[in-house]
Design an enzyme around this catalytic site. Structure first.
Site, PDB file in Angstrom:
ATOM      1  N   ASP A 289      88.273   8.149  99.667  1.00 53.63           N
ATOM      2  CA  ASP A 289      89.251   9.238  99.727  1.00 53.63           C
ATOM      3  C   ASP A 289      88.898  10.227 100.826  1.00 53.63           C
ATOM      4  O   ASP A 289      89.655  11.170 101.067  1.00 53.63           O
ATOM      5  CB  ASP A 289      89.319   9.975  98.383  1.00 53.63           C
ATOM      6  CG  ASP A 289      90.332   9.331  97.443  1.00 53.63           C
ATOM      7  OD1 ASP A 289      91.061   8.429  97.881  1.00 53.63           O
ATOM      8  OD2 ASP A 289      90.391   9.747  96.269  1.00 53.63           O
TER       9      ASP A 289
ATOM     10  N   ASP B 211      95.630   1.484  92.047  1.00 49.25           N
ATOM     11  CA  ASP B 211      94.566   2.484  91.887  1.00 49.25           C
ATOM     12  C   ASP B 211      93.866   2.314  90.530  1.00 49.25           C
ATOM     13  O   ASP B 211      94.375   1.628  89.627  1.00 49.25           O
ATOM     14  CB  ASP B 211      95.208   3.877  91.994  1.00 49.25           C
ATOM     15  CG  ASP B 211      94.297   4.910  92.627  1.00 49.25           C
ATOM     16  OD1 ASP B 211      93.073   4.712  92.597  1.00 49.25           O
ATOM     17  OD2 ASP B 211      94.818   5.915  93.124  1.00 49.25           O
TER      18      ASP B 211
HETATM   19  C1  DGJ Z   1      93.189   8.356  94.210  1.00 47.24           C
HETATM   20  C2  DGJ Z   1      93.367   7.632  95.500  1.00 47.24           C
HETATM   21  O1  DGJ Z   1      92.131   7.322  96.055  1.00 47.24           O
HETATM   22  C3  DGJ Z   1      94.217   8.464  96.438  1.00 47.24           C
HETATM   23  O2  DGJ Z   1      94.325   7.841  97.679  1.00 47.24           O
HETATM   24  C4  DGJ Z   1      95.559   8.660  95.806  1.00 47.24           C
HETATM   25  O3  DGJ Z   1      96.231   7.437  95.713  1.00 47.24           O
HETATM   26  C5  DGJ Z   1      95.401   9.292  94.441  1.00 47.24           C
HETATM   27  N1  DGJ Z   1      94.480   8.580  93.615  1.00 47.24           N
HETATM   28  C6  DGJ Z   1      96.716   9.380  93.730  1.00 47.24           C
HETATM   29  O4  DGJ Z   1      96.582   9.877  92.470  1.00 47.24           O
END
Ligand code: DGJ
Length: 693
Positions: free
Chosen positions: A497, A440
Site C-alpha cells: 500500500d 483484497d
Molecule cells: C487495501 C488495499 O491494499 C488498498 O489498495 C485498497 O484496495 C483498500 N484495501 C480498499 O479498502
C-alpha cells in the site's frame, strides 16, 4: 540395497540415495556434477564420522526425518492417533518411479502410513518443485508435515528470510546459523506481510551478482512454518510446511503445498532469475498471454469511498490521456459502503452512488479505450451488513473475537459461503464488461485453519473456470498475500500500500528475489504520499513505477502541466519497452553506494538492457561511485546512453560523458569498472539504456 538417482537441470544437480528399507535422503544438492560422477561414491562420501557423545549410527537426515529412527532434530512428520497417542513413524519399504521426475513411495506398515514424495525438475527455469503426500490407513491428527526436507549447506554463515509489515513488505533479514532451530511461523492464515514463505541461503561471501546461493519458496497462501536447524553434529536441515497444527480435522490424506527449490552459482541473482522465470512462465496462467500488460489506473487514493460518477469519469478521462489502459474501480461501489465500517459481503451495486448501475461508468471507460476492473474482498464481512444479519453463522471464529479493520472473516470451508460469493461475483462479471478483479483480504484470520485457504482456492478455481478471460490481482492490505500458490490462480500482486517511491524502490527490489516484473504492480502515487507524508518529485515516482507493472493511483486532477508531461513521457517509454521488459530478468546490482538501489533488466536474448539506479538518500561521498553491471558478454560491445539526461540538476557541473552522448564499452569494462553516472539529488533515478552492438 541402495539405489541412487540424480536430477539435473544444467544449473544444479540433486542426488537422492534410496535404500529400499528406509526413507531416501538428499546426499548432494548444488552445482552440477559431471555426468560421469560415480553416484555410489557420492553416497559413500556423504557419510559422516562417529565419535564420543554420538549414537552408534548417525540417524538419516532424510526427506522426512523420523523420530522413530532416533533422529534428534525436528522430525518431518508429527502426528497422533484418534485417541491422542503419538505415532512415531518409521518407514521401512520404499519404491521409486523415475519415469518423470522422481516419485518415491515409502510405507510404514506398522502404523499404516504411506508417504509419497514427488520431485520435478524444470530444465528451462532451473526450479525443482517437490511435494509430500501422506496417506493413512485410519484417520489421524496431523500436527506437522514437511515438504521434502533438504539438507542446508554448512558453508553458509547466515540465512536470509523475509519479514515485513503494512507499507514495508519484503524486508530481508540475515540470521546467523547457530545450533538449534531458527523457526518462522506464520499463524495469520494468509501468506502475510510478516512472514513471506521464502528463504535464501548464500554461501559465505555471496552477493547479488557472485557466489553460490540456495533458495526456497513454499507456495501456500494459508500461512507456513519454516524450520532451519543445525544439529549437534553440524548437519543442517530446512523444512517448510503448512503452519503447524492448522490442519485441524483428523483425516486420511494430507498434502503439503509445492516447495520450490533452486541453486545458483551466479549470486543471489541466479536464484532470483530462476524464480522470476518460473513464476512468469510456469506458475501464472495468463488469460491473454500475447497481449501487452496494460497500464493501470486505480482510483483508491484519488477518491477512496467517495464514488461520484462525474468525478470518476473526469478522472478516467485524465488517466486515459496520461496513457492508462485499464481503469480499476476500488473499494466503495457496493452495499452502503461510505467508509470501512459497513457492507462487506453485500456485493450489489450501491444505487445511491450508481443509480443506473455501473454501465454509465463502464461505457465511459470503454469509450476511452480502457478496460474495466473492479475491487472485491470476498472472504470478508462487516457485522453491519445484510449478509451478516442474514447469516451470522457464516462468520469464522468466536463472536467475541477482535475485529480487524472493523471486519470479520467468512468461513470459506462452507460450500454455502462459496456459492454465495460465486453467485455475487459472477453476477457482476456476467452483467458487465469486467475483465479484472482486484481481490483484497484486509485482516488476519481469528485463528489459522488450512481449510480457509483451500476454500478460497476452490472459489478462485470456479470463477476462473467460468470466466477464463478475467485477470485477478492478489491484494491483502498491499502485499499480505503474495506467494506462488496465489500466483498460480492470479496474475498480479499489489506489492504494497506504500506508493512512496523511496519505500517502493526498496520493497520491489527485494521482492525481485522471488517475483518477476510482469506480476508486480507498481503505481505512481500522489505528490504527497498518503501513507508516509513524503513529497516526491514526479520524475522519481514515475520511474520507480516504470520498473514494474506500471500504473497510476493519484488523483490526476492534482497534476500540474510539468507533472503531466513527465508522467506521459515515462508512461510512453514504458509502453515502448514493456514487451521485452516483461520477459527480462531483473538483476540486482551490487551497488557500492548504500544510498543507491540499482538493478539491471536484461532482455531474454541478452541484446539489450536498462539499468535503474535509484538514489533514495544523499550519498556519503560526493561523486557517484561507478556502478558495476552484470551478466553481460565480456567480449561484446554495448552502447549505453542516459535516457533521462534532461533530469540533470544545475548543480551537476562536470563533464561526465553520459551527460552528452552514448558510450560504447565492452561488457568486461561495464562489469569490472562499471558506469559512471552524473551527480544527482537524492530521490532521483538514473535510467541507462544499453544495446549490444
Ligand atoms: C487495501 C488495499 O491494499 C488498498 O489498495 C485498497 O484496495 C483498500 N484495501 C480498499 O479498502
Amino acid at each position: 540395497m541402495l539405489d541412487v538417482y540424480r536430477l539435473d537441470d544444467g544449473q544444479q544437480t540433486l542426488v537422492l540415495a534410496v535404500a529400499t528399507d528406509r526413507l531416501p535422503q538428499v546426499v548432494y544438492w548444488g552445482a552440477p556434477l559431471p555426468p560421469t560422477e560415480d553416484l555410489d561414491a557420492v553416497c559413500a562420501a556423504h557419510v559422516i564420522d562417529i565419535t564420543g557423545g554420538m549414537l552408534d549410527e548417525n540417524p538419516d537426515l532424510s526427506i522426512c526425518p523420523e523420530a522413530g529412527r532416533s533422529f534428534q532434530g525436528q522430525p518431518g512428520l508429527i502426528l497422533s492417533a484418534g485417541d491422542g497417542a503419538p505415532i512415531l513413524p518409521k518407514f521401512t519399504a520404499t519404491e521409486v518411479d523415475a519415469s518423470a521426475g522422481l516419485k518415491v513411495v515409502s510405507k510404514d506398515a506398522a502404523n499404516g502410513l504411506t508417504l509419497t514424495i514427488d520431485f520435478v525438475v524444470d530444465a528451462q527455469t532451473h526450479v525443482i518443485t517437490c511435494q509430500t503426500t501422506l496417506d493413512t490407513r485410519i484417520p489421524v491428527q496431523l500436527h506437522w508435515l514437511a515438504a521434502p526436507v533438504m539438507p542446508a549447506p554448512q558453508q553458509s554463515i547466515d540465512m536470509i528470510d523475509v519479514s515485513g509489515r503494512w507499507c514495508d513488505e519484503f524486508q530481508l533479514n540475515r540470521t546467523p546459523w547457530t545450533p538449534g532451530i531458527h523457526m518462522r511461523e506464520n499463524r495469520t492464515g494468509r501468506s502475510g506481510h510478516e512472514h513471506f514463505p521464502g528463504l535464501l541461503i548464500p554461501i559465505s561471501g555471496a552477493t547479488d551478482t557472485s557466489g553460490e546461493c540456495y533458495a526456497f519458496h513454499y507456495g501456500w497462501s494459508g500461512g507456513h512454518t519454516m524450520i532451519a536447524e543445525e544439529l549437534q553434529d553440524g548437519r543442517r536441515q530446512v523444512q517448510f510446511g503448512h503452519a503447524a497444527r492448522t490442519q485441524t480435522t483428523p483425516g486420511t490424506q494430507f498434502q503439503t503445498a509445492p516447495l520450490y527449490l533452486t541453486y545458483s552459482d551466479s549470486g543471489m541473482n541466479g536464484c532470483a532469475v530462476s524464480f522470476q522465470r518460473h513464476v512468469r512462465d510456469r506458475i501464472v496462467t495468463w488469460p491473454k498471454p500475447d497481449q501487452p500488460r496494460p497500464v493501470h489506473y486505480n482510483c483508491w487514493e484519488a477518491v477512496y469511498f467517495d464514488h461520484d460518477l462525474p468525478v470518476l469519469t473526469d478522472i478516467a478521462d485524465r488517466a486515459a490521456a496520461l496513457g492508462a489502459e485499464r481503469f480499476v474501480l476500488d473499494d466503495g461501489w457496493f452495499g452502503k459502503r461510505n467508509d470501512d465500517t459497513t457492507s462487506l459481503g453485500d456485493w450489489t451495486i450501491d444505487p445511491r452512488k450508481f443509480p443506473d448501475g455501473l454501465t454509465p461508468l463502464i461505457d465511459h471507460v470503454l469509450g476511452l479505450g480502457m478496460t474495466f476492473g473492479i475491487w472485491f474482498e470476498p472472504e470478508m464481512v462487516n457485522q453491519d451488513s445484510d449478509l451478516c444479519r442474514a447469516h451470522p453463522d457464516w462468520v469464522l471464529g468466536p463472536a467475541d473475537q477482535i475485529a480487524g479493520r472493523q471486519q470479520h472473516v467468512l468461513n470459506m470451508a462452507l460450500p454455502d459461503v462459496r456459492d454465495y460469493l460465486y453467485d455475487h461475483i459472477a453476477a457482476v462479471l456476467g452483467d458487465y464488461d469486467v475483465y479484472y478483479i482486484k481481490w483484497d483480504h484486509n485482516r488476519v484470520l481469528p485463528a489459522p485453519d488450512a481449510v480457509q485457504a483451500e476454500g478460497t482456492y476452490a472459489l478462485l478455481a470456479r470463477l476462473r473456470a467460468d470466466f477464463p478471460l478475467v485477470e485477478i490481482e492478489s491484494c491483502a492490505s498491499g502485499g499480505g498475500r503474495i506467494d506462488f500458490g496465489i500466483l498460480s490462480r492470479t496474475q498480479r500482486v499489489w506489492l504494497s500500500d506504500s506508493n512512496d517511491a523511496i519505500e517502493r524502490l526498496r520493497i520491489q527490489h527485494d521482492a525481485a528475489l522471488f517475483l518477476p516484473s510482469a506480476v508486480t504492480g507498481s503505481h505512481v502515487g500522489p505528490r504527497v504520499c498518503h501513507t508516509s507524508g513524503r513529497t516526491l518529485d514526479i520524475t522519481f515516482r514515475a520511474w520507480v513505477a516504470a520498473q514494474r507493472h506500471m500504473g497510476f493511483e493519484m488523483d490526476p486532477r492534482e497534476l500540474d502541466a510539468r507533472e503531466i508531461a513527465v508522467l506521459s513521457e515515462v508512461t510512453q517509454w514504458w509502453k515502448d519497452n514493456r514487451d521485452w521488459m516483461r520477459f527480462a530478468d531483473i538483476l540486482r546490482l551490487d551497488s557500492a553506494d548504500l544510498a543507491v538501489t540499482a538493478e539491471q533488466h536484461l532482455a531474454a536474448d541478452g541484446g539489450r538492457f536498462v539499468v535503474f539506479a535509484g538514489k533514495s538518500a544523499t550519498s556519503k561521498q560526493i561523486a557517484p561511485r561507478p556502478l558495476r553491471l552484470t551478466a553481460l558478454d565480456p567480449a561484446a560491445i554495448y552502447r549505453i546512453s542516459l535516457k533521462n539526461r534532461a533530469e540533470i540538476a544545475p548543480l551537476s557541473r562536470g563533464t561526465t560523458a553520459l551527460k552528452d552522448r552514448p558510450l560504447e564499452l565492452s561488457g568486461a569494462y561495464l562489469m569490472r569498472h562499471g558506469i559512471t553516472l552524473p551527480w544527482s539529488f537524492p530521490e532521483r533515478m538514473w535510467v541507462v539504456e544499453g544495446t549490444r552492438l
